[in-house]
Design a protein around this motif. Structure first.
Motif, PDB file in Angstrom:
ATOM      1  N   LEU A  97       0.805   0.780   1.740  1.00 14.20           N
ATOM      2  CA  LEU A  97       0.327  -0.537   1.322  1.00 14.20           C
ATOM      3  C   LEU A  97       1.478  -1.525   1.188  1.00 14.20           C
ATOM      4  CD1 LEU A  97      -2.189   0.700  -1.390  1.00 14.20           C
ATOM      5  CD2 LEU A  97      -2.750  -0.219   0.874  1.00 14.20           C
ATOM      6  N   ALA A  98       1.184  -2.797   1.411  1.00 14.82           N
ATOM      7  CA  ALA A  98       2.219  -3.837   1.470  1.00 14.82           C
ATOM      8  C   ALA A  98       2.797  -4.197   0.108  1.00 14.82           C
ATOM      9  CB  ALA A  98       1.650  -5.095   2.135  1.00 14.82           C
ATOM     10  N   ASP A  99       2.095  -3.878  -0.960  1.00 11.55           N
ATOM     11  CA  ASP A  99       2.529  -4.266  -2.308  1.00 11.55           C
ATOM     12  C   ASP A  99       3.875  -3.614  -2.644  1.00 11.55           C
ATOM     13  OD1 ASP A  99       2.885  -4.696  -5.031  1.00 11.55           O
ATOM     14  OD2 ASP A  99       0.750  -4.516  -5.476  1.00 11.55           O
ATOM     15  N   GLU A 100       4.911  -4.435  -2.795  1.00 10.06           N
ATOM     16  CA  GLU A 100       6.245  -3.924  -3.084  1.00 10.06           C
ATOM     17  C   GLU A 100       6.601  -3.996  -4.556  1.00 10.06           C
ATOM     18  OE1 GLU A 100       9.319  -5.039  -0.458  1.00 10.06           O
ATOM     19  OE2 GLU A 100       8.046  -4.988   1.322  1.00 10.06           O
ATOM     20  N   GLN A 101       5.698  -4.484  -5.385  1.00 13.19           N
ATOM     21  CA  GLN A 101       5.948  -4.594  -6.815  1.00 13.19           C
ATOM     22  C   GLN A 101       5.278  -3.467  -7.600  1.00 13.19           C
ATOM     23  OE1 GLN A 101       8.124  -6.923  -7.789  1.00 13.19           O
ATOM     24  NE2 GLN A 101       8.227  -7.470  -5.610  1.00 13.19           N
ATOM     25  N   THR A 102       4.101  -3.080  -7.182  1.00 11.89           N
ATOM     26  CA  THR A 102       3.345  -2.061  -7.900  1.00 11.89           C
ATOM     27  C   THR A 102       3.814  -0.666  -7.500  1.00 11.89           C
ATOM     28  OG1 THR A 102       1.416  -3.521  -7.917  1.00 11.89           O
ATOM     29  CG2 THR A 102       1.028  -1.196  -8.404  1.00 11.89           C
TER      30      THR A 102
END
Length: 269
Positions: A97-102
């Motif tokens: 998934l693209a989410d780099e914060q979670t």
């Protein structure tokens, strides 16, 4: 008379919920455990495929780094292909998934497995990635989503019965009984969720070892997760996932049980 009718209705709803829950028991062919589930494997697969696009969109969609995404798929399929997971009816697919914060990873019923770029970036070895994916595979073959759905339906039925029995439209304060019942139901489901997490840890130890990865890498994953949580994730009883620090001992115990003579040499760290 109205009160009596209300209590009879509540008892019938509660009884129907309990009978439905306890009559839907199946043996899990992978773990050998008897489980309360109310859907077929085919329904699990269909549900996971239907939910996958929406779940991915909540984390910014799939990551554009094709090389990293292929690595996730490669490690996941190595586990599936080298263990009896490959003999199950589930069709596994692994997504970055693209989410780099979670910092997160999760599995949908049926075999759709996701890891965020935020978590992947914190992993330093292939064995750690295998530990994360093996854990999520454990949720799928353990049929934890199907179990949770059955438990949620039972809880909904029982709390609904409690609400009918205790609610008085002429006394707004009687709502507190229904609220308390709902809170108890939520805590019960959280407890079951923690047990599922620990079972998935144990399954991951076996799956990673069988596929050539060092299961001790999972211990470092727990430290990474604990650090990511800031070390202050609140009381464990109110969490869906067990405290990562508390899972280390369980993983170490699972490794000892799985490999009483010691781990074989040549495992991928």
């Amino acid at each position: 008379m109205r009160v009596l009718i209300k209590f009879i209705a509540a008892l019938l709803i509660a009884a129907a919920s309990l009978v439905t829950y306890w009559c839907n028991r199946q043996e899990n062919e992978f773990t050998g455990e008897m489980q309360n589930v109310d859907m077929t494997v085919e329904q699990e697969i269909a549900l996971g495929l239907q939910a996958a696009p929406e779940m991915a969109s909540q984390y910014g969609g799939l990551h554009p780094d094709k090389q990293a995404a292929e690595k996730v798929k490669e490690v996941g399929q190595r586990i599936v292909g080298n263990t009896n997971v490959g003999e199950t009816p589930y069709t596994f697919d692994f997504h970055l998934l693209a989410d780099e914060q979670t910092v997160n990873a999760f599995a949908l019923p049926g075999g759709q497995i996701f890891i965020t770029a935020g978590l992947l970036s914190k992993l330093s070895t292939e064995g750690q990635l295998a530990g994360v994916l093996g854990h999520e595979i454990g949720h799928v073959v353990g049929r934890h989503s199907a179990q949770q759905l059955a438990k949620a339906k039972l809880t909904q039925g029982l709390t609904g019965a409690a609400a009918i029995a205790t609610y008085d439209p002429n006394n707004p304060a009687s709502q507190t009984g229904a609220i308390a019942a709902a809170m108890i139901g939520k805590l019960l489901n959280m407890r079951y969720g923690r047990e599922d997490e620990l079972e998935s840890d144990r399954l991951a130890v076996r799956l990673t070892g069988e596929s050539g990865y060092d299961p001790r890498a999972m211990i470092e994953v727990m430290r990474i997760l604990e650090q990511a949580s800031g070390g202050s994730s609140g009381p464990e009883f109110a969490q869906t996932h067990p405290n990562p620090g508390n899972r280390v001992a369980e993983i170490e115990n699972a490794i000892q049980q799985e490999y009483p003579q010691g781990l074989p040499s040549g495992l991928t760290p």
